[in-house]
Design a protein around this motif. Structure first.
Motif, PDB file in Angstrom:
ATOM      1  N   GLY A  19       0.799  -1.223   0.000  1.00 21.69           N
ATOM      2  CA  GLY A  19       0.000   0.000   0.000  1.00 21.69           C
ATOM      3  C   GLY A  19       0.828   1.268   0.000  1.00 21.69           C
ATOM      4  O   GLY A  19       0.447   2.273  -0.601  1.00 21.69           O
ATOM      5  N   LYS A  20       1.973   1.222   0.659  1.00 20.88           N
ATOM      6  CA  LYS A  20       2.864   2.384   0.644  1.00 20.88           C
ATOM      7  C   LYS A  20       3.420   2.602  -0.763  1.00 20.88           C
ATOM      8  O   LYS A  20       3.430   3.722  -1.277  1.00 20.88           O
ATOM      9  N   ALA A  21       3.894   1.528  -1.401  1.00 22.50           N
ATOM     10  CA  ALA A  21       4.442   1.637  -2.764  1.00 22.50           C
ATOM     11  C   ALA A  21       3.340   1.992  -3.762  1.00 22.50           C
ATOM     12  O   ALA A  21       3.517   2.866  -4.618  1.00 22.50           O
ATOM     13  N   TYR A  22       2.194   1.353  -3.645  1.00 26.61           N
ATOM     14  CA  TYR A  22       1.086   1.591  -4.572  1.00 26.61           C
ATOM     15  C   TYR A  22       0.589   3.028  -4.477  1.00 26.61           C
ATOM     16  O   TYR A  22       0.335   3.687  -5.480  1.00 26.61           O
ATOM     17  N   GLY A  23       0.455   3.530  -3.234  1.00 23.00           N
ATOM     18  CA  GLY A  23       0.010   4.909  -3.043  1.00 23.00           C
ATOM     19  C   GLY A  23       0.975   5.908  -3.655  1.00 23.00           C
ATOM     20  O   GLY A  23       0.557   6.887  -4.282  1.00 23.00           O
ATOM     21  N   ALA A  24       2.272   5.646  -3.487  1.00 25.09           N
ATOM     22  CA  ALA A  24       3.277   6.532  -4.079  1.00 25.09           C
ATOM     23  C   ALA A  24       3.133   6.556  -5.596  1.00 25.09           C
ATOM     24  O   ALA A  24       3.128   7.622  -6.213  1.00 25.09           O
ATOM     25  N   LEU A  25       2.997   5.392  -6.201  1.00 23.62           N
ATOM     26  CA  LEU A  25       2.830   5.327  -7.661  1.00 23.62           C
ATOM     27  C   LEU A  25       1.526   5.972  -8.106  1.00 23.62           C
ATOM     28  O   LEU A  25       1.499   6.751  -9.062  1.00 23.62           O
ATOM     29  N   ALA A  26       0.453   5.653  -7.419  1.00 26.53           N
ATOM     30  CA  ALA A  26      -0.869   6.130  -7.827  1.00 26.53           C
ATOM     31  C   ALA A  26      -0.973   7.653  -7.789  1.00 26.53           C
ATOM     32  O   ALA A  26      -1.632   8.257  -8.642  1.00 26.53           O
ATOM     33  N   GLY A  80       1.874   9.717  -7.568  1.00 24.12           N
ATOM     34  CA  GLY A  80       3.074  10.351  -8.101  1.00 24.12           C
ATOM     35  C   GLY A  80       3.872  11.098  -7.051  1.00 24.12           C
ATOM     36  O   GLY A  80       4.629  12.012  -7.359  1.00 24.12           O
ATOM     37  N   LEU A  81       3.711  10.684  -5.803  1.00 25.88           N
ATOM     38  CA  LEU A  81       4.390  11.308  -4.666  1.00 25.88           C
ATOM     39  C   LEU A  81       4.854  10.221  -3.715  1.00 25.88           C
ATOM     40  O   LEU A  81       4.153   9.229  -3.532  1.00 25.88           O
ATOM     41  N   GLY A  82       5.991  10.439  -3.075  1.00 28.08           N
ATOM     42  CA  GLY A  82       6.390   9.517  -2.021  1.00 28.08           C
ATOM     43  C   GLY A  82       5.350   9.525  -0.912  1.00 28.08           C
ATOM     44  O   GLY A  82       4.616  10.494  -0.727  1.00 28.08           O
ATOM     45  N   SER A  83       5.286   8.437  -0.165  1.00 27.53           N
ATOM     46  CA  SER A  83       4.241   8.347   0.853  1.00 27.53           C
ATOM     47  C   SER A  83       4.458   9.327   2.013  1.00 27.53           C
ATOM     48  O   SER A  83       3.519   9.634   2.739  1.00 27.53           O
ATOM     49  N   ARG A  84       5.674   9.852   2.186  1.00 24.50           N
ATOM     50  CA  ARG A  84       5.871  10.920   3.180  1.00 24.50           C
ATOM     51  C   ARG A  84       5.074  12.160   2.767  1.00 24.50           C
ATOM     52  O   ARG A  84       4.431  12.816   3.591  1.00 24.50           O
ATOM     53  N   SER A 144      13.490   9.223 -15.269  1.00 24.63           N
ATOM     54  CA  SER A 144      12.327   8.418 -15.661  1.00 24.63           C
ATOM     55  C   SER A 144      11.854   7.573 -14.486  1.00 24.63           C
ATOM     56  O   SER A 144      12.662   6.983 -13.753  1.00 24.63           O
ATOM     57  N   LEU A 145      10.542   7.506 -14.316  1.00 23.15           N
ATOM     58  CA  LEU A 145       9.947   6.701 -13.253  1.00 23.15           C
ATOM     59  C   LEU A 145      10.076   5.223 -13.590  1.00 23.15           C
ATOM     60  O   LEU A 145       9.649   4.783 -14.662  1.00 23.15           O
ATOM     61  N   ALA A 156      16.005   8.127  -5.425  1.00 22.61           N
ATOM     62  CA  ALA A 156      14.811   7.983  -4.607  1.00 22.61           C
ATOM     63  C   ALA A 156      14.061   9.301  -4.527  1.00 22.61           C
ATOM     64  O   ALA A 156      14.674  10.364  -4.475  1.00 22.61           O
ATOM     65  N   SER A 157      12.730   9.229  -4.514  1.00 21.27           N
ATOM     66  CA  SER A 157      11.903  10.416  -4.338  1.00 21.27           C
ATOM     67  C   SER A 157      10.892  10.150  -3.238  1.00 21.27           C
ATOM     68  O   SER A 157       9.962   9.356  -3.407  1.00 21.27           O
ATOM     69  N   THR A 158      11.090  10.813  -2.091  1.00 23.48           N
ATOM     70  CA  THR A 158      10.196  10.631  -0.945  1.00 23.48           C
ATOM     71  C   THR A 158       9.094  11.672  -0.925  1.00 23.48           C
ATOM     72  O   THR A 158       8.131  11.528  -0.195  1.00 23.48           O
ATOM     73  N   GLY A 159       9.265  12.763  -1.668  1.00 23.81           N
ATOM     74  CA  GLY A 159       8.303  13.865  -1.614  1.00 23.81           C
ATOM     75  C   GLY A 159       7.523  14.041  -2.882  1.00 23.81           C
ATOM     76  O   GLY A 159       7.487  13.281  -3.767  1.00 23.81           O
TER      77      GLY A 159
END
Length: 143
Positions: free
Chosen positions: A58-65, A67-71, A110-111, A140-143
């Motif tokens: 869910g953390k990875a999916y949310g970031a992808l969905a 386009g932002l890191g989960s932080r 590139s993502l 890495a992109s956390t934000g």
């Protein structure tokens, strides 16, 4: 769109796991998704609790969905809880908006995908995620 290879996903997992062991974090589940949101690789250390796999995903999916890191999603949830709740409803509850979900980019920006980690504090999960990405020579992109 650049592709995240299985070999690269495994390097990310190995780098993240090495950081977990080095820092003596609690047992983790680590999931790497490609840019389409498909699981490329996942591992669970001995001793992880039952829902850790779903949380890491869910953390990875949310970031992808989003386009932002989960932080960044966590911060947005604090500022606009109704928005994150609405998005999570549309995603059928698949987003976990707390640190530990990090976007993976190649050298050109590139993502490639995202990593999600769960098992320790959210900050420690994110530390391990970033370490895994960097160990594979990626950004890495956390934000």
């Amino acid at each position: 769109m650049a592709d995240l290879t299985l070999d690269t996903a495994r390097k990310i997992l190995d780098g993240a796991l090495a950081k977990v062991i080095e820092m003596k974090f609690k047992p983790m589940v680590i999931t790497v998704l490609d840019a389409r949101g498909c699981v490329k690789a996942t591992i669970a250390q001995d001793g992880t609790s039952l829902m850790r796999g779903e949380v890491a995903h869910g953390k990875a999916y949310g970031a992808l969905a989003m386009g932002l890191g989960s932080r960044a999603l966590f911060k947005r949830a604090e500022e606009q809880p109704f928005f994150i709740d609405a998005v999570n409803t549309m995603a059928r509850g698949a987003l976990i908006p707390v640190p530990g979900g990090v976007l993976i980019h190649d050298a050109s920006g590139s993502l490639l995908g995202a990593i999600g980690i769960s098992g320790d504090t959210s900050d420690n999960d994110e530390i391990a995620a970033v370490a895994g990405i960097e160990a594979a020579g990626l950004k890495a992109s956390t934000g």
